[in-house]
Design a protein around this motif. Structure first.
Motif, short mmCIF file in Angstrom:
data_model
loop_
_atom_site.label_atom_id
_atom_site.label_comp_id
_atom_site.label_asym_id
_atom_site.label_seq_id
_atom_site.Cartn_x
_atom_site.Cartn_y
_atom_site.Cartn_z
N HIS A 1 0.83 -1.42 -0.16
CA HIS A 1 -0.01 0.10 0.08
C HIS A 1 0.77 1.46 0.05
N GLU B 1 -12.97 4.11 -8.27
CA GLU B 1 -12.12 4.37 -6.96
C GLU B 1 -11.22 3.19 -6.81
N ILE B 2 -9.95 3.33 -6.08
CA ILE B 2 -9.37 2.31 -5.85
C ILE B 2 -9.67 1.77 -4.50
N GLN B 3 -9.99 0.37 -4.63
CA GLN B 3 -10.38 -0.24 -3.44
C GLN B 3 -9.49 -1.22 -2.93
N GLY B 4 -8.77 -0.99 -1.70
CA GLY B 4 -7.88 -1.88 -1.11
C GLY B 4 -6.62 -2.15 -2.07
N ASN C 1 -8.80 -5.84 -14.71
CA ASN C 1 -8.97 -5.75 -13.16
C ASN C 1 -7.79 -6.34 -12.91
N THR D 1 -5.55 -7.41 -9.24
CA THR D 1 -5.74 -7.77 -8.07
C THR D 1 -4.11 -7.60 -7.34
N PRO E 1 -20.56 -5.99 -10.19
CA PRO E 1 -20.53 -4.98 -9.12
C PRO E 1 -22.24 -4.43 -9.10
#
Length: 416
Positions: free
Chosen positions: A177, A197-200, A215, A217, A262
């Motif tokens: 992070h 938005e950036i999610q985690g 996508n 991860t 989503p």
């Protein structure tokens, strides 16, 4: 179907109006009005079902926009007459099947034609692999030890032309992070834009040139992706017909906006597991793509009780029981439970909230395919029409013909 979607009048009045108009138009249109009356009658019965009530708004609209009278490209009657030929669905056109022979082609063969038609070309695969390499290079510039791996439909060769690419970045380390802004900056410099938005540890981006989404991860260490991809690939190898059936189901649902996770849709991974579980459960029909598709639509559209049972595919083929196998699902929570092949306690359909829409659409598609009765070879009543064109809107798919012509002519020799 168009009349139902455009009017609030009772279905019996719509049918009556069609019959009166058909009588005035004379015997030349007899076959077409009989077909329309049957379809309207089917719609009346389906509207009595709660699931179909919810699926109708999205599904009927998609099919209405794509049908175009089975001439393809939305050609007018005068254009079709001047050409001297009648077009058919594009997945038959690329295989050079004459329109007068289309009605006699078995559903199983048509499913294979469609799977071939929708599969990515070598050029499309190369574009996605280049994107994967560019994103991995950007990640390595920030986390030198990380590696990028594809998973999802692209890893299984089941991507639709408009599908996103799923990519996981492994071994990003404890400072994941802390260095995330640097990675985003590197992506922007490589021609990508961040979507939402950036999610985690998740990021969705789109290539500004190709408009293909990715996508991404991130994990601090290793992930089970490599094992999961290998398991699915082996299962698809064991059941070759499953791939084309998955392509048909995903296309139908994508045209009704039911595969956007989503917004409550079902993921491609969940659909793949459902089809493979059906193959394991019914090995007698697993070699017939048409029978497999219809049984999937019938079983999950009207028979399977999602509130009581979960769906599971076996990783080890030898442990698969013979015949129907029911698995009690956990109570409460998600509307449907589809077990992760590597972890039965992980529900890969947890975010799906449109189960009623899905069941209604599957049930409708099963009824449409079951009602399909090809005309005699010498009859022009069904010329150019196909079984799958009753459930798939294909006007937008004609643009794919030019891109596929060289690729599919070579692939056609391996198909029935």
């Amino acid at each position: 179907m168009a009349a139902v979607a455009q009017s609030n009048r009772p279905a019996h009045r719509i049918n009556s109006g069609r019959a009166q108009r058909g009588a005035r138009r004379g015997s030349d249109n007899e076959h077409s009005h009989q077909s329309s009356g049957e379809q309207s009658s089917d719609t009346t019965r389906m509207m009595q079902m709660g699931g179909y009530q919810q699926a109708r708004k999205s599904g009927v609209r998609a099919r209405k926009q794509g049908r175009g009278g089975y001439r393809g490209r939305g050609a007018s009657s005068s254009e079709a007459a001047s050409s001297g030929t009648e077009s058919t669905a594009p997945w038959f056109k690329i295989m050079n099947v004459p329109s007068e022979a289309v009605a006699s082609v078995p559903l199983g063969d048509e499913v294979l034609y469609f799977g071939n038609f929708m599969s990515l070309t070598p050029g499309e695969k190369a574009t996605r692999n280049m994107m994967k390499s560019a994103i991995t290079d950007a990640a390595v510039s920030v986390w030198p030890a990380c590696t990028g791996r594809v998973y999802g439909s692209f890893a299984y060769n089941l991507s639709l032309p408009a599908s996103d690419v799923d990519l996981i970045m492994e071994d990003c380390g404890d400072d994941l992070h802390d260095h995330f802004p640097l990675f985003v900056e590197a992506l922007l410099g490589a021609g990508y834009e961040v979507i939402g938005e950036i999610q985690g540890a998740f990021l969705k981006v789109k290539n500004q040139k190709t408009k293909i989404g990715v996508n991404i991860t991130f994990t601090e260490g290793k992930s089970p992706v490599r094992t999961s991809v290998a398991v699915i690939k082996q299962a698809l190898h064991n059941f070759p017909m499953a791939s084309s059936v998955v392509m048909v189901i995903r296309t139908v649902l994508s045209q009704c906006n039911l595969i956007d996770v989503p917004s409550g849709g079902i993921s491609s991974f969940a659909i793949i597991i459902m089809v493979l579980a059906m193959c394991q459960e019914h090995p007698d029909i697993a070699s017939d793509a048409g029978a497999l598709l219809k049984e999937f639509l019938r079983h999950f559209g009207s028979t399977f009780d999602f509130s009581r049972h979960s769906i599971k595919m076996y990783v080890d083929e030898e442990t698969c029981p013979n015949g129907m196998s029911m698995f009690q699902r956990p109570e409460g929570g998600a509307l449907m439970w589809i077990c992760d092949p590597l972890d039965p306690n992980n529900n890969v359909a947890e975010q799906c909230t449109k189960l009623a829409h899905l069941k209604g659409m599957w049930n409708y598609c099963y009824m449409a395919l079951s009602k399909w009765e090809p005309a005699a070879p010498d009859s022009s009543a069904f010329r150019g029409r196909t079984a799958l064109s009753t459930i798939i809107a294909h006007n937008a798919l004609w643009a794919r013909l030019g891109k596929l012509q060289p690729h599919n002519e070579m692939a056609a020799a391996s198909l029935p």
